[in-house]
Design a protein around this motif. Sequence first.
Motif, PDB file in Angstrom:
ATOM      1  N   ASP A  58       0.845  -1.201   0.000  1.00 12.66           N
ATOM      2  CA  ASP A  58       0.000   0.000   0.000  1.00 12.66           C
ATOM      3  C   ASP A  58       0.880   1.252   0.000  1.00 12.66           C
ATOM      4  O   ASP A  58       0.619   2.213  -0.735  1.00 12.66           O
ATOM      5  N   THR A  59       1.902   1.236   0.832  1.00 16.81           N
ATOM      6  CA  THR A  59       2.827   2.377   0.906  1.00 16.81           C
ATOM      7  C   THR A  59       3.555   2.572  -0.414  1.00 16.81           C
ATOM      8  O   THR A  59       3.694   3.696  -0.919  1.00 16.81           O
ATOM      9  N   TYR A  60       4.016   1.482  -0.963  1.00 21.30           N
ATOM     10  CA  TYR A  60       4.757   1.528  -2.222  1.00 21.30           C
ATOM     11  C   TYR A  60       3.865   1.999  -3.375  1.00 21.30           C
ATOM     12  O   TYR A  60       4.280   2.819  -4.210  1.00 21.30           O
ATOM     13  N   SER A  61       2.628   1.512  -3.419  1.00 23.94           N
ATOM     14  CA  SER A  61       1.684   1.934  -4.469  1.00 23.94           C
ATOM     15  C   SER A  61       1.394   3.426  -4.362  1.00 23.94           C
ATOM     16  O   SER A  61       1.331   4.130  -5.387  1.00 23.94           O
ATOM     17  N   ARG A  62       1.220   3.914  -3.161  1.00 24.36           N
ATOM     18  CA  ARG A  62       0.979   5.351  -2.964  1.00 24.36           C
ATOM     19  C   ARG A  62       2.181   6.165  -3.435  1.00 24.36           C
ATOM     20  O   ARG A  62       2.027   7.225  -4.053  1.00 24.36           O
ATOM     21  N   HIS A  63       3.362   5.655  -3.178  1.00 25.20           N
ATOM     22  CA  HIS A  63       4.600   6.289  -3.632  1.00 25.20           C
ATOM     23  C   HIS A  63       4.610   6.424  -5.156  1.00 25.20           C
ATOM     24  O   HIS A  63       4.918   7.499  -5.704  1.00 25.20           O
ATOM     25  N   ARG A  78       1.967   6.276  -7.203  1.00 25.03           N
ATOM     26  CA  ARG A  78       0.874   7.169  -7.614  1.00 25.03           C
ATOM     27  C   ARG A  78       1.309   8.630  -7.517  1.00 25.03           C
ATOM     28  O   ARG A  78       1.022   9.442  -8.409  1.00 25.03           O
ATOM     29  N   ASN A  79       2.001   8.958  -6.460  1.00 28.25           N
ATOM     30  CA  ASN A  79       2.450  10.348  -6.281  1.00 28.25           C
ATOM     31  C   ASN A  79       3.438  10.763  -7.363  1.00 28.25           C
ATOM     32  O   ASN A  79       3.426  11.920  -7.817  1.00 28.25           O
ATOM     33  N   GLU A 102      -3.811  -0.913  -7.968  1.00 24.42           N
ATOM     34  CA  GLU A 102      -3.515   0.030  -6.884  1.00 24.42           C
ATOM     35  C   GLU A 102      -2.766   1.281  -7.335  1.00 24.42           C
ATOM     36  O   GLU A 102      -2.684   2.243  -6.574  1.00 24.42           O
ATOM     37  N   VAL A 103      -2.238   1.262  -8.548  1.00 23.46           N
ATOM     38  CA  VAL A 103      -1.496   2.431  -9.042  1.00 23.46           C
ATOM     39  C   VAL A 103      -2.253   3.112 -10.177  1.00 23.46           C
ATOM     40  O   VAL A 103      -2.566   4.308 -10.110  1.00 23.46           O
TER      41      VAL A 103
END
Length: 511
Positions: A167-172, A174-175, A208-209
């Motif tokens: 989840d953290t990596y996907s958010r990274h 996406r940003n 997730e991305v």
Amino acid sequence: MELKKLQNGSDIRGVALETPLGPPINLDPISAAKLAQGFLTFLKEKEDNSVNDLVISVGRDPRISGPALSQAICSSLAKAGARVLDAGLASTPAMFMSTVFPEYNCHGAIMITASHMPMERNGMKFFSKDGGLEKADISRIIEIAETVSFDPDELENFVSSPISLMDTYSRHLRNIIIEGVNKGALPLAGIKITVDAGNGAGGFYAKEVLQPLGADISSSQFLEPDGTFPNHMPNPEDRKAMEAISQRVKEAASDLGIIFDTDVDRASAVDEKGKEIAHNGIVAAAAALIAKDHPGTTVVTDSVTSIQLKDFLENKLGLKHLRYKRGYRNVIGKAIELNNEGIDSQLAIETSGHAAFKENYFLDDGAYLATLIVIYTAKLASQGLGISHLIQDLQEPLESLEFRLPFKENILEAKNYDFSLRGDVIIDALKEAVKSGFFPTASLEEPNYEGVRINFKGEDIQGWALLRKSLHDPLMPLNIEASCPGGAKKIADLLGEFLKNYEELDISALE
């Protein structure tokens, strides 16, 4: 178990699942547990024993043997006093990022994977805060692990802390896309992207991305993790895999196709016309993505890149090209070495799809490469252009052949040959043959860092050939490219005429 036999360069690889006709298991939970403790001690040595409470993350790809190995590794580390963070199903690059993300701040990470190898295989990749470990580091871990002894029952009743690393990596990621496209919270709206994860760990990238950013991922396939890999092997170099995603992109009229290997440290792509962006193409694309921001930077590649790629990098993009060796750790290490010498090198990449950017910790991260391609696709779409525009000036060889010439085991054993040393003998002899004029219109490529690369420049043969030793197996790969009809076969025939003098090498593929 003889742990030394599990070393595969800078990784651990072995048989972890019994199959009816396959070799016996040599990577079992006990072996994995010992190697995990070897890694823990290695990290303590690296930290000069100044840190007592080491934090180590553990993740795995979807192979059937993964959960049992993960349980043993986590328990072994916890028993030895480490704080263990269990990432569950994860990608290899995300495991390294657990040493970077402040919410985890791990001292080290272990990824349980055998990359693109068959389902019965498994392995371990190790990371410190400095990145992936080198071959010598793995040898040291094995040396330590061979001194570890414990009862299997000791691996029970130790717990690890589950973390939401993906989840953290996907958010990274996406940003990065939001910032790169700079078109609001849904920068990929209106763009259709086909992702093929091959039932490996890469399905998260679509779900997730891309999808949360507005992309249409409805044409994606094989996203669900399945360690039996029922559709095709997750491998951008696999012909069946590339044909599958190319066909899907055409059927769906997608703007872009992305394909990952099992643990997502490699990627290749397909353009809006269904044409593969792989091998030389993925190298060209990765370089084109950074050329504007880093003019004149040196791109380090493996040894099998084409003459046409070198022309594209140097004469179309204005970059420098260093053709080095096969092996992702080799190209990454060379790029880091160049930077330490004051020579700017922003990209280290293999034709297999391993791409490591300086801006991304020189981490070979297939999802990061995919992210840069997605950003560029979105920017081109706003101009009415497709991703094929990125490398439209890249010329391709007319013909390309690859042979894997194995050593004959019976002759090696009978004459007590070491296949690696024997490979050196053949390579040295081939170099001398070229120098002495054995091949008409042939010359040695200089400088050359692996095997022997020969350029052919005659009226009816224009091309090149590279004969080298395999990094790990008892065989010699031979790559040939030609820019004239029938040239590749003529080069193969010439080399076959020379290589037939070495009875220990099976050259039947050339005949």
